[in-house]
Design an enzyme around this catalytic site. Structure first.
Site, PDB file in Angstrom:
ATOM      1  N   ASN A   1      39.899 -28.917 -17.465  1.00 45.52           N
ATOM      2  CA  ASN A   1      39.640 -28.478 -16.096  1.00 45.52           C
ATOM      3  C   ASN A   1      40.386 -29.379 -15.118  1.00 45.52           C
ATOM      4  O   ASN A   1      40.642 -30.546 -15.426  1.00 45.52           O
ATOM      5  CB  ASN A   1      38.127 -28.579 -15.819  1.00 45.52           C
ATOM      6  CG  ASN A   1      37.742 -28.124 -14.418  1.00 45.52           C
ATOM      7  OD1 ASN A   1      38.228 -27.095 -13.925  1.00 45.52           O
ATOM      8  ND2 ASN A   1      36.884 -28.887 -13.753  1.00 45.52           N
TER       9      ASN A   1
ATOM     10  N   LEU B   1      29.942 -22.079 -14.646  1.00 45.98           N
ATOM     11  CA  LEU B   1      29.714 -22.988 -15.772  1.00 45.98           C
ATOM     12  C   LEU B   1      29.826 -22.181 -17.058  1.00 45.98           C
ATOM     13  O   LEU B   1      29.384 -21.033 -17.115  1.00 45.98           O
ATOM     14  CB  LEU B   1      28.311 -23.597 -15.682  1.00 45.98           C
ATOM     15  CG  LEU B   1      28.131 -24.692 -14.635  1.00 45.98           C
ATOM     16  CD1 LEU B   1      26.685 -25.181 -14.657  1.00 45.98           C
ATOM     17  CD2 LEU B   1      29.097 -25.843 -14.874  1.00 45.98           C
TER      18      LEU B   1
ATOM     19  N   GLY C   1      44.534 -18.927  -7.509  1.00 45.37           N
ATOM     20  CA  GLY C   1      45.341 -19.140  -8.709  1.00 45.37           C
ATOM     21  C   GLY C   1      46.640 -19.883  -8.495  1.00 45.37           C
ATOM     22  O   GLY C   1      47.607 -19.664  -9.230  1.00 45.37           O
TER      23      GLY C   1
ATOM     24  N   ASN D   1      47.063 -22.966  -9.162  1.00 44.41           N
ATOM     25  CA  ASN D   1      47.225 -23.793 -10.371  1.00 44.41           C
ATOM     26  C   ASN D   1      47.707 -22.951 -11.541  1.00 44.41           C
ATOM     27  O   ASN D   1      48.516 -23.412 -12.352  1.00 44.41           O
ATOM     28  CB  ASN D   1      45.920 -24.513 -10.713  1.00 44.41           C
ATOM     29  CG  ASN D   1      45.722 -25.741  -9.851  1.00 44.41           C
ATOM     30  OD1 ASN D   1      46.346 -26.771 -10.086  1.00 44.41           O
ATOM     31  ND2 ASN D   1      44.890 -25.634  -8.831  1.00 44.41           N
TER      32      ASN D   1
ATOM     33  N   MET E   1      35.031 -20.844 -11.230  1.00 40.19           N
ATOM     34  CA  MET E   1      33.859 -21.310 -10.492  1.00 40.19           C
ATOM     35  C   MET E   1      32.535 -21.035 -11.203  1.00 40.19           C
ATOM     36  O   MET E   1      31.492 -20.968 -10.558  1.00 40.19           O
ATOM     37  CB  MET E   1      33.843 -20.681  -9.088  1.00 40.19           C
ATOM     38  CG  MET E   1      35.088 -20.956  -8.269  1.00 40.19           C
ATOM     39  SD  MET E   1      35.492 -22.711  -8.172  1.00 40.19           S
ATOM     40  CE  MET E   1      34.267 -23.224  -6.985  1.00 40.19           C
TER      41      MET E   1
ATOM     42  N   HIS F   1      40.064 -30.943 -11.248  1.00 45.54           N
ATOM     43  CA  HIS F   1      39.035 -31.164 -10.222  1.00 45.54           C
ATOM     44  C   HIS F   1      39.648 -31.964  -9.059  1.00 45.54           C
ATOM     45  O   HIS F   1      40.331 -32.963  -9.295  1.00 45.54           O
ATOM     46  CB  HIS F   1      37.864 -31.933 -10.841  1.00 45.54           C
ATOM     47  CG  HIS F   1      36.722 -32.113  -9.898  1.00 45.54           C
ATOM     48  ND1 HIS F   1      35.875 -31.079  -9.543  1.00 45.54           N
ATOM     49  CD2 HIS F   1      36.284 -33.198  -9.216  1.00 45.54           C
ATOM     50  CE1 HIS F   1      34.974 -31.526  -8.692  1.00 45.54           C
ATOM     51  NE2 HIS F   1      35.203 -32.807  -8.473  1.00 45.54           N
TER      52      HIS F   1
HETATM   53  C1  GRF Z   1      41.593 -26.374  -7.161  1.00 48.23           C
HETATM   54  O1  GRF Z   1      41.478 -27.177  -6.020  1.00 48.23           O
HETATM   55  C2  GRF Z   1      40.916 -27.029  -8.340  1.00 48.23           C
HETATM   56  O2  GRF Z   1      40.915 -28.411  -8.266  1.00 48.23           O
HETATM   57  C3  GRF Z   1      39.504 -26.504  -8.259  1.00 48.23           C
HETATM   58  O3  GRF Z   1      39.640 -25.184  -7.799  1.00 48.23           O
HETATM   59  C4  GRF Z   1      40.818 -25.072  -7.004  1.00 48.23           C
HETATM   60  C5  GRF Z   1      41.594 -23.897  -7.502  1.00 48.23           C
HETATM   61  O4  GRF Z   1      42.668 -23.595  -6.683  1.00 48.23           O
HETATM   62  N1  GRF Z   1      38.849 -26.626  -9.552  1.00 48.23           N
HETATM   63  P1  GRF Z   1      43.694 -22.461  -7.089  1.00 48.23           P
HETATM   64  O5  GRF Z   1      42.909 -21.157  -7.265  1.00 48.23           O
HETATM   65  O6  GRF Z   1      44.371 -22.871  -8.356  1.00 48.23           O
HETATM   66  O7  GRF Z   1      44.647 -22.364  -5.939  1.00 48.23           O
END
Ligand code: GRF
Length: 202
Positions: A105, A90, A11, A13, A88, A107
Site C-alpha cells: 500500500n 479494509l 488513480g 498512482n 479506500m 500512504h
Molecule cells: C494517495 O494519496 C495514496 O497515498 C492514498 O490514496 C491516494 C490515492 O491517490 N492511499 P490516487 O487515486 O492514486 O491519485
C-alpha cells in the site's frame, strides 16, 4: 511478475505504475479492481488495455463475499502481487491470506505517524514540519504493516492539505513503482532477526 492494482479514486498512482513499470523489467499489470463502478482508475486501466472490474458492496452479501470475489478474480489473472493505490476499503484477513506478504500500500504520511484516513489533515493538525510518503506491506491492521520505502519532505510552513498532497503525489509516483520494481527483482526480504524490518538489496 503479474501485478494487480486495487483503487477507489482518481488513480494517479495506478497511472504512475502503468507509465513506469508496466511491461518493463518483468512486470505486467494484469488486473485493476475497484469498489466503485465509476472510479476514474478503471478508465485509466482500460485505456492501457488492462482488464478492469468493479466490485460494489451492494452486489454482494457482505464485505467478506466481496473480498473473496476480488481474490478469485485476481487469482484467475495469475496475480502475484496486489498493490493498493488509493483503495479506500479494509481487506479481510481471508483476502490477505490468499496473497501472503504480497499486498502493498502507499500512504501519504511517515508511518507509524498518522495512519488511516485524512493522514495529511492529521499531520497538519498536529503541526508537523516534515511530511512524507510510506510504501508498506499490508497486514491485518490499519497502515500497520512492515515499511518497504519511505521518503520525507520538509514543509515547515504548510497549512493546506491540498498543497501538501500536491507535493506528496510526485513522491508517491516514484516510490510505489520503485517498490514494485524491487519486489519483482526479488530484492525485498524480511530481516530474519526482526520480521518487521524489510531489507532491500540494492
Ligand atoms: C494517495 O494519496 C495514496 O497515498 C492514498 O490514496 C491516494 C490515492 O491517490 N492511499 P490516487 O487515486 O492514486 O491519485
Amino acid at each position: 511478475m503479474n501485478v494487480a492494482v486495487l483503487a477507489s479514486g482518481t488513480g494517479t498512482n495506478l497511472q504512475a505504475l502503468l507509465d513506469r513499470v508496466h511491461r518493463r523489467e518483468g512486470v505486467a499489470i494484469v488486473a485493476v479492481a475497484s469498489d466503485k463502478a465509476d472510479a476514474p482508475a478503471l478508465d485509466r486501466a482500460r485505456a492501457a488495455g488492462v482488464p478492469a472490474s468493479s466490485f460494489p458492496l451492494d452486489q454482494f452479501a457482505d464485505r467478506r463475499a466481496r473480498d473473496l470475489a476480488i481474490a478469485d478474480w485476481l487469482a484467475s489473472r495469475a496475480t502475484e502481487l496486489v498493490v493498493l493505490a488509493g483503495y479506500m476499503q479494509l481487506l479481510s484477513g481471508e483476502f490477505l491470506g490468499r496473497f501472503p506478504d504480497r499486498v502493498i500500500n502507499v500512504h501519504p504520511a511517515l508511518l507509524p505517524a498518522f495512519p488511516g484516513l485524512a493522514a495529511v489533515d492529521q499531520a497538519l493538525a498536529y503541526g508537523v514540519k516534515v511530511f512524507g510518503v510510506t510504501v508498506h506491506f499490508v497486514d491485518g491492521g490499519v497502515d500497520s504493516g512492515p515499511v518497504i520505502l519511505q521518503r520525507a519532505i520538509e514543509l515547515p510552513d504548510a497549512r493546506d492539505a491540498g498543497e501538501v498532497l500536491e507535493r506528496l503525489h510526485p513522491i508517491e509516483h516514484e516510490l510505489l513503482p520503485e517498490a514494485v520494481r524491487l519486489i519483482a527483482r526479488g530484492a525485498v526480504s524480511f530481516d530474519p532477526a526482526n520480521a518487521r524490518r524489510v531489507v532491500i538489496e540494492r
